[in-house]
Design an enzyme around this catalytic site. Structure first.
Site, PDB file in Angstrom:
ATOM      1  N   ARG A 181       0.824  -1.215   0.000  1.00 46.84           N
ATOM      2  CA  ARG A 181       0.000   0.000   0.000  1.00 46.84           C
ATOM      3  C   ARG A 181       0.860   1.268   0.000  1.00 46.84           C
ATOM      4  O   ARG A 181       0.923   1.990  -0.984  1.00 46.84           O
ATOM      5  CB  ARG A 181      -0.947  -0.029   1.218  1.00 46.84           C
ATOM      6  N   ASP A 182       1.583   1.511   1.093  1.00 49.76           N
ATOM      7  CA  ASP A 182       2.321   2.774   1.200  1.00 49.76           C
ATOM      8  C   ASP A 182       3.394   2.842   0.122  1.00 49.76           C
ATOM      9  O   ASP A 182       3.683   3.910  -0.432  1.00 49.76           O
ATOM     10  CB  ASP A 182       2.955   2.880   2.600  1.00 49.76           C
ATOM     11  N   HIS A 208       5.467   4.391  12.697  1.00 56.30           N
ATOM     12  CA  HIS A 208       5.429   4.301  11.225  1.00 56.30           C
ATOM     13  C   HIS A 208       6.401   5.365  10.725  1.00 56.30           C
ATOM     14  O   HIS A 208       6.062   6.548  10.661  1.00 56.30           O
ATOM     15  CB  HIS A 208       3.988   4.569  10.770  1.00 56.30           C
ATOM     16  N   HIS A 226       9.012   6.915   8.018  1.00 56.01           N
ATOM     17  CA  HIS A 226       9.644   7.032   6.702  1.00 56.01           C
ATOM     18  C   HIS A 226      11.115   7.387   6.937  1.00 56.01           C
ATOM     19  O   HIS A 226      11.479   7.931   7.978  1.00 56.01           O
ATOM     20  CB  HIS A 226       8.898   8.067   5.855  1.00 56.01           C
ATOM     21  N   CYS A 271       4.415   9.259   0.388  1.00 52.60           N
ATOM     22  CA  CYS A 271       3.032   9.707   0.297  1.00 52.60           C
ATOM     23  C   CYS A 271       2.961  10.695  -0.855  1.00 52.60           C
ATOM     24  O   CYS A 271       3.756  11.628  -0.926  1.00 52.60           O
ATOM     25  CB  CYS A 271       2.601  10.366   1.603  1.00 52.60           C
ATOM     26  N   ASN A 277       9.098   4.064   3.453  1.00 47.12           N
ATOM     27  CA  ASN A 277       9.131   3.639   4.856  1.00 47.12           C
ATOM     28  C   ASN A 277      10.477   2.997   5.132  1.00 47.12           C
ATOM     29  O   ASN A 277      11.154   2.533   4.216  1.00 47.12           O
ATOM     30  CB  ASN A 277       8.046   2.581   5.107  1.00 47.12           C
TER      31      ASN A 277
END
Ligand code: HMG
Ligand code: MG
Length: 306
Positions: free
Chosen positions: A15-16, A211, A213, A244, A253
């Site tokens: 996803r990310d 979370h 990055h 993002c 990430n």
């Protein structure tokens, strides 16, 4: 110093990571990545997002990906949901394709909230309230992400009090878990600890995660800073995929491979097979035409080649 003896990693790469790729990654490749991650021992995978395809076309194949994965009973599959329309889309599939968990996401800065989800922080919480209620009514677990918790690309510094306030609002509407997200990767350990402390005023230790990055190369240091606080859940991304679309310049990430190498080196269990994880990272990186963005994977691949 007593570190947790076991850590749970959520791989958010499908996803990310893949939400930020310029080219379209076919659903079959996303599905294969999910399969390889679960083969490597990941127990939670963030598979896709049910956001507007006009905003993030990379995730437009969400239903196809959810329908295509071969599930394991001991793995939790999560998806990002920005509003009721997203939840309805995720639940319009047959039940066996529903997510086990949804992730709602609010920002700790007004500027980022507007850019990312086109509304204020208060409006986002209002929008999430029925989403949380309906998901929980279906026994779907609800995780929350607090974006830009240690720095915002539009506003700059973000006060821990602003993070605490979002955590409080999330708790009030029934969000069961709060992830402290360094969206831009500009945080450093003490700042991250302050943001985590603010969140822990509203959530138990068992219900928070980090979370991070890795734009500025601080994500492992930030992870250790939170391990020192006893935090035992982290999001990471195989091969360091990610970013993002509404945080320009932010890289991926922290690489799952790097976190696993760190944790195993500290004697902390993850249940993950690092070799298989590296192979998963090589698979997706080969598809994307680049090398895995993981120092540990690079070192171990060089060692293998020798
Ligand atoms: P909006 O334009 O204000 O929404 O976007 P709207 O309600 O006015 O609807 C506009 C159109 O979008 C309508 O279609 C809706 O039907 C459609 P039209 O009538 O024009 O044809 N629409 C949808 N379609 C499919 N699924 C939906 C959906 N919702 C509306 N769920 C909205 C508001 C929230 C939808 C939009 O801003 C959006 O999708 N934003 C998502 C942005 C995003 O995905 N960002 C990246 C993920 S967050 C992240 O990466 C951070 C994280 O990793 C933690 C961290 O690192 O910080 C989690
Ligand atoms: Mg993120």
């Amino acid at each position: 110093m007593k570190y947790p003896s076991r850590v749970k990693l959520v791989d958010v790469g499908p996803r990310d990571g893949l939400q930020n790729e310029k080219g379209q990654v076919p659903a079959a490749v996303k599905i294969e990545l999910v399969h390889r991650l679960q083969d490597a021992g990941l127990k939670e995978i963030e598979v896709t997002s049910f956001v507007s395809p006009k905003w993030v076309p990379q995730m437009a194949d969400n239903a196809e990906v959810m329908a295509g994965i071969q599930r394991r009973p001991d793995v939790r599959y999560s998806v990002l949901v920005p509003n009721l329309k997203g939840l309805e889309a995720a639940l319009s599939a047959p039940r066996e394709h529903w997510p086990d968990e949804i992730v709602v996401f609010a920002a700790a800065s007004e500027a980022f909230s507007q850019r990312n989800i086109n509304c204020s922080i208060a409006e986002s919480i209002e929008r999430f309230a029925p989403v949380v209620e309906q998901a929980r009514a279906q026994s779907i677990y609800v995780r929350g992400a607090i974006s830009v918790a240690v720095g915002c690309p539009y506003q700059g510094e973000v006060a821990p009090e602003a993070v605490g306030e979002v955590a409080r609002l999330m708790k009030a509407i029934g969000v069961q878990h709060a992830g402290v997200a360094d969206t831009v990767g500009m945080g450093t350990p003490v700042k991250v600890q302050r943001a985590m402390e603010a969140t822990l005023k509203h959530y138990d230790l068992a219900d928070v995660s980090g979370h991070f990055h890795d734009t500025y190369g601080q994500a492992l240091a930030n992870t250790v800073a939170c391990l020192e606080m006893g935090v035992w859940q982290y999001d990471s991304s195989s091969a360091g995929l990610g970013g993002c679309p509404y945080a320009k310049g932010a890289t991926g990430n922290v690489a799952t491979e790097d976190v696993v190498y760190l944790l195993h080196g500290m004697g902390i269990e993850t249940g993950i097979d690092l070799d298989k994880l590296i192979d998963a990272g090589v698979f997706i990186s080969n598809f994307l035409g680049r090398k895995p963005q993981s120092r540990a994977a690079t070192a171990l691949l060089n060692k293998r080649a020798a």
